[in-house]
Scaffold this motif. Structure first.
Motif, PDB file in Angstrom:
ATOM      1  N   SER A1080     -32.364 113.916  27.632  1.00 13.05           N
ATOM      2  CA  SER A1080     -32.401 114.480  28.987  1.00 13.05           C
ATOM      3  C   SER A1080     -33.709 115.213  29.243  1.00 13.05           C
ATOM      4  O   SER A1080     -34.216 115.218  30.363  1.00 13.05           O
ATOM      5  N   ARG A1081     -34.276 115.812  28.163  1.00 14.05           N
ATOM      6  CA  ARG A1081     -35.561 116.495  28.339  1.00 14.05           C
ATOM      7  C   ARG A1081     -36.637 115.496  28.741  1.00 14.05           C
ATOM      8  O   ARG A1081     -37.382 115.704  29.689  1.00 14.05           O
ATOM      9  N   MET A1082     -36.692 114.402  28.000  1.00 14.28           N
ATOM     10  CA  MET A1082     -37.699 113.367  28.286  1.00 14.28           C
ATOM     11  C   MET A1082     -37.461 112.774  29.685  1.00 14.28           C
ATOM     12  O   MET A1082     -38.408 112.542  30.449  1.00 14.28           O
ATOM     13  N   PHE A1083     -36.185 112.562  29.986  1.00 11.10           N
ATOM     14  CA  PHE A1083     -35.819 111.981  31.295  1.00 11.10           C
ATOM     15  C   PHE A1083     -36.286 112.908  32.430  1.00 11.10           C
ATOM     16  O   PHE A1083     -36.857 112.463  33.426  1.00 11.10           O
ATOM     17  N   SER A1084     -36.076 114.214  32.213  1.00  7.18           N
ATOM     18  CA  SER A1084     -36.476 115.207  33.227  1.00  7.18           C
ATOM     19  C   SER A1084     -37.993 115.205  33.411  1.00  7.18           C
ATOM     20  O   SER A1084     -38.500 115.242  34.534  1.00  7.18           O
ATOM     21  N   ILE A1085     -38.725 115.159  32.293  1.00  2.00           N
ATOM     22  CA  ILE A1085     -40.205 115.164  32.374  1.00  2.00           C
ATOM     23  C   ILE A1085     -40.684 113.947  33.171  1.00  2.00           C
ATOM     24  O   ILE A1085     -41.513 114.065  34.072  1.00  2.00           O
ATOM     25  N   LEU A1086     -40.118 112.798  32.792  1.00  2.00           N
ATOM     26  CA  LEU A1086     -40.538 111.559  33.487  1.00  2.00           C
ATOM     27  C   LEU A1086     -40.217 111.637  34.980  1.00  2.00           C
ATOM     28  O   LEU A1086     -41.026 111.242  35.828  1.00  2.00           O
ATOM     29  N   CYS A1087     -39.011 112.129  35.306  1.00  2.00           N
ATOM     30  CA  CYS A1087     -38.615 112.205  36.724  1.00  2.00           C
ATOM     31  C   CYS A1087     -39.532 113.153  37.492  1.00  2.00           C
ATOM     32  O   CYS A1087     -39.969 112.830  38.605  1.00  2.00           O
ATOM     33  N   CYS A1088     -39.844 114.308  36.885  1.00  2.00           N
ATOM     34  CA  CYS A1088     -40.735 115.263  37.570  1.00  2.00           C
ATOM     35  C   CYS A1088     -42.116 114.656  37.765  1.00  2.00           C
ATOM     36  O   CYS A1088     -42.739 114.814  38.822  1.00  2.00           O
ATOM     37  N   LEU A1089     -42.587 113.958  36.732  1.00  2.00           N
ATOM     38  CA  LEU A1089     -43.887 113.284  36.844  1.00  2.00           C
ATOM     39  C   LEU A1089     -43.844 112.248  37.971  1.00  2.00           C
ATOM     40  O   LEU A1089     -44.785 112.141  38.782  1.00  2.00           O
ATOM     41  N   GLY A1090     -42.728 111.524  38.035  1.00  2.00           N
ATOM     42  CA  GLY A1090     -42.553 110.519  39.101  1.00  2.00           C
ATOM     43  C   GLY A1090     -42.621 111.153  40.480  1.00  2.00           C
ATOM     44  O   GLY A1090     -43.297 110.657  41.386  1.00  2.00           O
ATOM     45  N   ILE A1091     -41.927 112.307  40.609  1.00  2.36           N
ATOM     46  CA  ILE A1091     -41.905 113.008  41.906  1.00  2.36           C
ATOM     47  C   ILE A1091     -43.315 113.459  42.288  1.00  2.36           C
ATOM     48  O   ILE A1091     -43.763 113.284  43.426  1.00  2.36           O
ATOM     49  N   ILE A1092     -44.055 114.011  41.298  1.00  2.70           N
ATOM     50  CA  ILE A1092     -45.425 114.476  41.565  1.00  2.70           C
ATOM     51  C   ILE A1092     -46.292 113.290  41.996  1.00  2.70           C
ATOM     52  O   ILE A1092     -47.056 113.365  42.968  1.00  2.70           O
TER      53      ILE A1092
END
Length: 1618
Positions: A1080-1092
């Motif tokens: 979930s940590r990795m998933f969150s990082i990727l999602c935030c990067l995607g949003i940015i």
């Protein structure tokens, strides 16, 4: 080939399996016939094959031999083509039948997979039935199109046999205890029902149409539209399959690729879609509403009710389709969930326990537990969903287009009845009505497009949320709340976006106004070296516009960002919450990827929400406006009654049969005698009934509440005679005419028209005996030929304006042209009388407009002619000629009733009856003799005025004789030299183009199919070195991260599954639970990067757009303002303005959004295909053919789409012009009683616009259906390959889910990609056109001398030496000045004269280097002007042009835009120009406002301002280029003295008697002699006179010397002036 067995736990090796129809197990019950043949399952199945084989054997020869050879010839337009009863039902039943048969085949294969032998009888009969069903529908279609119903007997037998055999099978199942729990039983039952229904449909066709067994079949005519070969829009007439897939568009789109689409290619609208049909439907709904609520029938509520009543049904259908499609859309996530779930479990089918009749039966649950079955079902669900969705779109758009046509017709009919005062009193301006037509009807159309979303969106959201809840439990609701909470934010952004767009529009309009002024006055700007001032002014406005555009770009990027980021945020929150909070939750790939798909589905309606809400609000406002308009004041009731009584037959024809009006039977081209043979007996005024119009005790007002404009009107207009109405300005003469025509509100009194006058249209005599009682009471008028005071012209050819829809008669036409002295004007028009007159007669002078308007009245064959001050814009000779030849000879001698309003009292002796008016009442009425006796004072007053006018006439007639020949010659040469040259050049270009076209047609078509890559490169390269890489990089990064997010989700869920299965195998209850936190940590990082990255890409795109827009506009403005004068003379102003308006708008607002959408959809498709290929490399094999098909579809579509888009835009213009034309000429149209004809024209314009819109819609649907089908194929192939890969190569179920989720995305984004590509292509045309202008070569502003080498006060003396000067307008044109040499001493006054085209203007322009000097030189005060920088040269000389040009702004700005002078200097200049008192009287003095073009000053005043402007410059050389043309004699004499005194020490060059390019191509005759009389004497006081002819100096001496030489040309000019 035997089907692939489904993997199963217990299974003998495949080598032992053999193939047999009934299976070959040793103890097979299949061969057991102990209980009778019919109780043997295999025999019954064999029996079921018989009907299908029968049909295939019977129909194949007919299909291939009979129709195969001529299928291409049986065109859909075959006049016998028609649908049989139950046509649509048959197609629907056939589709259901095919689907059930596919299920039966699948069920057979799946159930057979569990037995140890292959039983072909389980699926082969169904396979045969599938082929037979397809054959039956093809066969039926051919019978229908070629109308050969006898062949229906084959189908009748087939359905009967199929029904009987299926029923036997069903009965046997029942006997053997097979029930509803077995799927095969249900399928068989369904097939019995379907075959039974198809049999019933067939019997019904034969019964209703009396085919096959009946001797005399019923005759049925095909639809009226199909008998008319002009109808090419076949959507309503083709079969259901063609309707759903737009198959009929194939030939159209292929043809479009071969030759461009035009109005002829798209043909006419089907009757049901025509504006008239829809208008009648809408009107009936309005009438129904009126009857319901009588007091206020036109309120918004009743309009909504009427619209719903007229167009509600198709909307309900569209909404139903939409809801169905949305529900079917959920099949995607559910099937993905099922497939991934079963793949995870190895796709094991539970071995069924039930074996009846020797074979296994399976239940529906067991059937759906097979991943392959789900893949096929998903494929069918997608096909059906996409087809229904496109049908929904099509129905909604078609309804919107029909509604728009109906409302436009409704508005037009209202305009026809509008009270004139409404327009003149400003209650309802033409602009408001045009907005109603152009904007509000489109708003309503868009509302109807989006309307189905209103009901479909809530359903979609509720079902989506429920499914998410079913899959994920409470955490799904959290995700859904995130989406729903952000919806209002979306709406807020959308409203801000529209506000930003509005302010951008305001600045854009201001910039265009300035640009337009700059371009119109470009010659003056260049001559005065003021380019930089106006350049910076336009740039300043552009800066404001850019600020507004920045806000627009910001909100657009926020909107794009939210669209992309909301689903990521929702998925992130949902999955993280689901994994951590719901403890023992199911977090398998099947759940994760189904949820992911559901989120994608959910987001769509929420994004649409803001558009739908905005559209609804706009529609409500539009209906409010429409309601106000429809309830506005109409013209008096009398007008309505009379239009009914006179034009009853016309009106009813218009109402019912639209085509009759077009093909109105007109008399053949009759000869002159037929026209003049309508002689009636001479009229004696004393006879009681011999009046044409009689008004008794009339009081008339403009508005119902207003005071009477005409009071106490008692007049009688004698029939067949000339009545003149005279009186001072504003005494109500024109009002009297309008009151007589019924255009004013009558408060009391009566208007009688004598209806015993034969009707000129029909030639019938409407005698009193034929009249009804109502007619007797107040007789009604017929058609009146009316020429209004302000001439009204159509945007049509000169000939069409004169004949005005009447039959063409050559002799009469020539006589009218002669009477109005139009021939010389027509001669110099580029295309003679076939020249198109611009809107409002923009390319004609006032006098010409007036004469064409009068010519129209003369040409008509009406008995009554009203002429409202026809001489106002004409000189005395034209007036006299028109009076003698036109009014007296053509009209009065033909015993027509003429009412003439005039100020020319010298014509009073010609009048049979005179009406004198004063202050809105009748002062006196009678013959001239009557008035002489009774009103001697009035008569004497007239006499003095008449004498004055007669003296003028005598004086001018002498000159007229001398100059008549010259005038003719001048007229011929009047049309500007450059314009003619330009026409020749264009013609040559056209000829060469057409030659090339024949040779290179294929290359031209190839060009049409090619993308404008160069323009695209130009656009992107304008973004600069920093932005472009950022743009490309951010897009690629964003999509990479998106794929990474989904890939990580696949890995996470797969690991969860494998961890669970490990735990189950170890069977330990104490084992540690799966740890989600790392994932979930990795998933969150990727999602935030995607949003940015979503934010970065959306900002990058908009920022790029802004930068490019700024750069391109700046470059364009620079290029244009520095372009040589020749460029403006050869390029139409409209075309340059279009680059600044439409093209800049496209670059500013549309390209960035399209670019973003295109890049997003393309990269999504590419990343999706890459993911699927990674998951299952086998997919690449299938991808190639799909890619090829895709390429050809988009190639053909883009060409057709571009043509249709242009056609849609170009057909809108005539429609809007027709509205504005009608509003301007309303009184004329009503006077002529031409309402019906103009309505018919409107219907034609509306229909041609609607057919273009419909074809564009159909083309879009054609593309989308095909792309959606390709997408469905991608899904099917991806599903089958990934299932196989998973079962045999141990592919993780997470990756299967990933592949399928992406496959679903392809089907969504493929058509977006192509649509955006087509839009991009059209929009890049703007870049291409601007790029074309950027290649314009600028004038050479640099000089050989540096500023330090030029004396500060040069030229201080004003000595001019011209040495062997030759100039031309362009390097490829002939010289206009040849070897001219002259010497002008300081302070000399030079006069230059000569005929048109002699080179006088070129002479003055050569001083400013505005023309190409290719030989010789001009030296001013010792410096060769060729060596000076242009800016310096032009700023040190002064010129006054003939056409006065003023700019909007203040008087100060117009006199001194450089802000160099003090107020006292400006007042001095104004005093010299005789304007000081005028400006003093204005509010603000020097800061008083000047409107655009100086419209708030008279022509003469404008010219004086131009003089003042030149005086302000205080240069030592001063050129007056026919500067006093617009000034009266007295003022001019003062000016001449001023010039002589104020400029005593300056060199002054005056050009006189100039007939130059600057004048309108057509101009009234008086200018010629006016110039000859008034203007030559202006140079008699000059020191030197130069007489020019054809570019050379003919005479060059002092005026007195030239006058002494009798044969000198100058002397002859002056002679003519005496």
């Amino acid at each position: 080939m035997r089907p692939r067995p489904v993997p199963c736990a217990q299974r003998p090796s495949s080598s032992t399996m053999s193939l047999a129809f009934c299976g070959d197990e040793n103890n097979s019950a299949a061969y057991n016939v102990d209980k009778g043949v019919l109780n043997n399952g295999c025999f019954v199945d064999a029996l079921n094959v018989v009907p299908h084989v029968f049909l295939l054997f019977i129909t194949f020869p007919i299909l291939f031999i009979g129709w195969g050879s001529q299928s291409s010839k049986v065109h859909i337009h075959h006049s016998t083509w028609l649908h049989f009863p139950g046509h649509n039902l048959r197609w629907i039943l056939t589709f259901i039948l095919l689907f059930v048969l596919v299920c039966e085949i699948a069920e057979g294969i799946v159930s057979d997979g569990v037995s140890e032998s292959r039983h072909l009888h389980l699926y082969m009969p169904a396979g045969m039935a599938f082929l037979a069903a397809i054959t039956s529908v093809v066969y039926y279609h051919n019978i229908e199109t070629s109308n050969f119903p006898k062949l229906l007997i084959a189908l009748l037998f087939y359905w009967t046999l199929a029904f009987i055999t299926k029923t036997i099978k069903f009965v046997k199942f029942c006997d053997n205890g097979v029930g509803f729990s077995q799927l095969r039983f249900c399928l068989t039952g369904l097939l019995v029902i379907l075959y039974g229904m198809l049999l019933a449909v067939e019997i019904n066709v034969i019964r209703v149409r009396r085919y096959v067994f009946f001797k005399t079949p019923k005759e049925v005519k095909p639809p009226e539209d199909l008998q008319d070969l002009g109808v090419r829009f076949l959507q309503p007439f083709v079969n259901l399959l063609s309707k759903g897939t737009y198959w009929w568009m194939n030939t159209f789109i292929k043809t479009a690729h071969k030759k461009p689409i035009d109005l002829k290619a798209i043909g006419k609208l089907p009757i049901a879609m025509r504006a008239l049909t829809n208008y009648i439907r809408l009107n009936e709904a309005f009438e129904a509403q009126k009857n319901k609520r009588s007091p206020y029938p036109q309120g918004s509520k009743s309009i909504w009710c009427a619209l719903c009543c007229a167009f509600g049904r198709p909307l309900v259908l569209s909404s139903t389709f939409r809801i169905l499609a949305d529900l079917l859309g959920f099949a995607g996530p559910l099937c993905i969930s099922g497939i991934v779930h079963h793949v995870g479990k190895g796709n094991n089918t539970i071995r069924p326990q039930i074996k009846i009749l020797g074979v296994f039966f399976i239940s529906s649950q067991e059937f759906l537990a097979n991943a392959y079955v789900l893949a096929v079902l998903l494929f069918f669900a997608l096909l059906l969903q996409r087809t229904i969705l496109q049908a929904s779109y099509y129905v909604a758009i078609e309804t919107g287009i029909n509604l728009r046509g109906a409302i436009q017709t409704k508005i037009y009919n209202k305009i026809m009845q509008l009270s004139t005062s409404n327009m003149s009193m400003g209650e309802m301006t033409a602009g408001q009505i045009c907005n109603l037509v152009a904007i509000d009807t489109n708003q309503l159309m868009w509302f109807f497009f989006l309307c189905p979303n209103l009901w479909a969106m809530p359903v979609q959201i509720i079902v989506g949320v429920l499914l998410l809840y079913y899959l994920l439990g409470i955490s799904a609701l959290i995700g859904a709340v995130v989406i729903i909470v952000l919806a209002p934010v979306q709406y807020f952004v959308a409203t801000k976006l529209s506000q930003a767009q509005r302010s951008t529009l305001e600045y854009s309009n201001e910039r265009l106004k300035k640009t337009n002024e700059m371009l119109r006055g470009i010659k003056l700007l260049k001559l005065y070296a003021w380019e930089h001032i106006f350049h910076s002014s336009v740039e300043e406005t552009r800066q404001k516009e850019m600020t507004s555009l920045k806000a627009f770009a910001l909100y657009t990027s926020v909107s794009i960002f939210m669209n992309a980021a909301i689903p990521i945020a929702a998925v992130l929150i949902t999955f993280v919450v689901h994994a951590h909070l719901t403890g023992n939750a199911d977090f398998s790939p099947s759940v994760a990827f189904a949820s992911l798909s559901l989120f994608h589905i959910l987001v769509t309606p929420l994004f649409l929400l803001s558009s739908v809400v905005r559209s609804t609000v706009k529609a409500l406002v539009s209906v409010q406006k429409l309601s106000e308009f429809l309830s506005s004041e109409e013209i008096g009731e009398e007008h309505d009654k009379c239009s009914e009584s006179r034009n009853a037959d016309n009106h009813s024809k218009y109402q019912v049969v639209p085509l009759r009006v077009v093909n109105r039977k007109r008399p053949a081209r009759e000869d002159w005698n037929n026209y003049s043979s309508h002689m009636r007996r001479p009229v004696n005024i004393t006879e009681g009934d011999d009046f044409c119009v009689k008004i008794t005790n009339g009081f008339f007002t403009w508005t119902p509440e207003g005071s009477a404009a005409l009071s106490n009107i008692d007049i009688r207009i004698p029939q067949g005679q000339l009545t003149m109405i005279v009186g001072q300005v504003g005494c109500g003469k024109s009002s009297l005419l309008l009151a007589t025509l019924g255009e004013m509100q009558k408060t009391s009194g009566n208007v009688f028209w004598n209806s015993s006058i034969p009707d000129s249209e029909t030639g019938e005599d409407v005698s009193p005996e034929k009249e009804t009682a109502v007619d007797m009471e107040v007789r009604k008028r017929g058609s009146v030929a009316y020429a209004s005071q302000k001439p009204w012209l159509l945007n049509a050819t000169v000939e069409e304006n004169i004949t005005f829809e009447s039959p063409f008669n050559k002799q009469r036409y020539k006589a009218v042209i002669d009477a109005c002295s139009l021939q010389p004007d027509i001669d110099i028009l580029p295309h003679g009388d076939q020249t198109q007159i611009g809107e409002r007669g923009i390319n004609l002078s006032g006098g010409q407009r007036q004469r064409i308007s009068v010519a129209r009245a003369l040409y008509q064959q009406t008995n009554v002619v009203f002429l409202d001050d026809p001489f106002s814009a004409l000189d005395i000779h034209l007036s006299d000629h028109l009076m003698q030849e036109g009014i007296l000879k053509m009209l009065r001698e033909d015993k027509r009733t003429i009412i003439l309003v005039t100020h020319k009292l010298q014509y009073l002796p010609h009048a049979d009856w005179i009406i004198a008016m004063k202050d809105g009442t009748i002062q006196r009425e009678g013959t001239l003799k009557d008035i002489q006796k009774s009103e001697s004072e009035l008569f004497e007053h007239w006499k003095t005025l008449m004498n004055r006018q007669d003296q003028e006439l005598e004086k001018e007639t002498i000159i007229e004789r001398k100059t008549v020949l010259e005038r003719k010659n001048l007229r011929r040469t009047r049309y500007s030299r450059e314009a003619l040259l330009k026409d020749d050049e264009e013609d040559e270009e056209e000829i060469t183009e057409s030659d090339d076209d024949d040779d290179n047609l294929s290359s031209v078509l190839h060009q049409r199919a090619k993308m404008p890559w160069r323009a695209c490169g130009k656009y992107l390269s304008s973004a600069g070195i920093l932005l472009l890489p950022l743009l490309i990089l951010s897009q690629f990064l964003k999509h990479t991260v998106m794929v990474a997010i989904d890939y990580w989700l696949a890995k996470w869920t797969s690991d969860v599954i494998s961890a669970k299965s490990d735990l189950e195998q170890k069977n330990c209850s104490v084992c540690q639970e799966f740890n989600h936190s790392r994932y979930s940590r990795m998933f969150s990082i990727l999602c935030c990067l995607g949003i940015i990255l979503c934010l970065v890409t959306s900002i990058a795109v908009e920022w790029t757009g802004l930068k490019v827009a700024k750069k391109l506009h700046y470059c364009l403005l620079n290029k244009i303002i520095l372009a040589p004068m020749r460029f403006f003379e050869t390029t139409p102003l409209g075309s340059i303005l279009n680059r600044f308006s439409a093209d800049c708008n496209t670059i500013d607002q549309h390209i960035p959004a399209t670019l973003e959408c295109l890049s997003r959809s393309t990269l999504l498709c590419v990343s999706a295909l890459a993911v699927i290929s990674y998951v299952t490399p086998m997919f690449l094999i299938a991808l190639l053919p799909l890619a090829i098909i895709c390429y050809f579809i988009q190639k053909y579509f883009r060409v057709a789409s571009r043509d249709l888009q242009q056609l849609d835009d170009s057909t809108q213009l005539p429609l809007l012009c027709h509205f504005s034309e009608t509003m301007e000429g309303l009184t004329t149209i009503r006077a002529f009683r031409y309402e019906g004809r103009f309505r018919q024209k409107l219907l034609e314009y509306t229909d041609s616009n609607n057919i273009a819109s419909l074809f564009l819609t159909a083309a879009n649907r054609w593309l989308e259906v095909r792309m959606e089908y390709i997408g469905a194929c991608v899904v099917l192939i991806a599903a089958v390959t990934s299932i196989t890969n998973s079962l045999y190569n141990q592919l993780s179920s997470g990756l299967v889910g990933l592949g399928l989720t992406y496959a679903l995305m392809v089907s969504n984004y493929l058509n977006w990609m192509v649509r955006n590509l087509a839009d991009m292509e059209i929009q890049l045309g703007a870049v291409k056109r601007i790029n074309g202008l950027l290649k314009t070569e600028a004038e050479n502003y640099e000089g050989l001398l540096s500023p330090s080498q030029i004396p500060q006060n040069w030229p201080d003396r004003g000595e001019i030496q011209i040495q062997n000067l030759s100039v031309r307008y362009d390097s490829n044109l002939k010289p206009v000045l040849k070897h001219v040499s002259a010497h002008i001493s300081p302070g000399q006054k030079i006069g230059i004269c000569g005929r048109t085209g002699s080179g006088k203007s070129s002479f003055s322009l050569a001083f400013f280097r505005m023309v190409d000097t290719f030989e010789g030189r001009i030296i001013i005060d010792g410096i060769d002007i060729a060596k000076l920088p242009l800016q310096t040269l032009r700023s040190r000389l002064s010129i006054i042009l003939q056409d006065p040009i003023l700019f909007s702004g203040t008087i100060r700005f117009n006199l001194d835009p450089e802000k160099k002078c003090t107020d006292s200097m400006l007042w001095e200049a104004l005093e010299i120009a005789q304007l000081k008192h005028v400006v003093k009287a204005l509010p603000g003095g020097l800061d008083a406002i000047v409107t655009e073009g100086g419209e708030n000053f008279s022509q003469g005043q404008r010219q004086l301002f131009c003089l003042a402007r030149a005086f302000v410059r205080k240069t030592s050389i001063f050129i007056m280029d026919e500067a006093t043309a617009s000034i009266d004699m007295a003022t001019e004499n003062i000016l001449q003295k001023v010039v002589m005194t104020a400029f005593a020490d300056r060199t002054v060059v005056t050009i006189a008697a100039k007939f130059n390019r600057g004048v309108t191509p057509l101009s009234s005759m008086e200018i010629v002699h006016a110039y000859l009389r008034h203007r030559v004497h202006t140079i008699l006081n000059a020191d030197l006179v130069i007489v020019m002819k054809r570019g050379v100096i003919l005479e060059y001496d002092k005026p007195e010397v030239l006058l002494e030489q009798e044969e000198s040309v100058f002397a002859s000019f002056v002679q003519a002036d005496k």
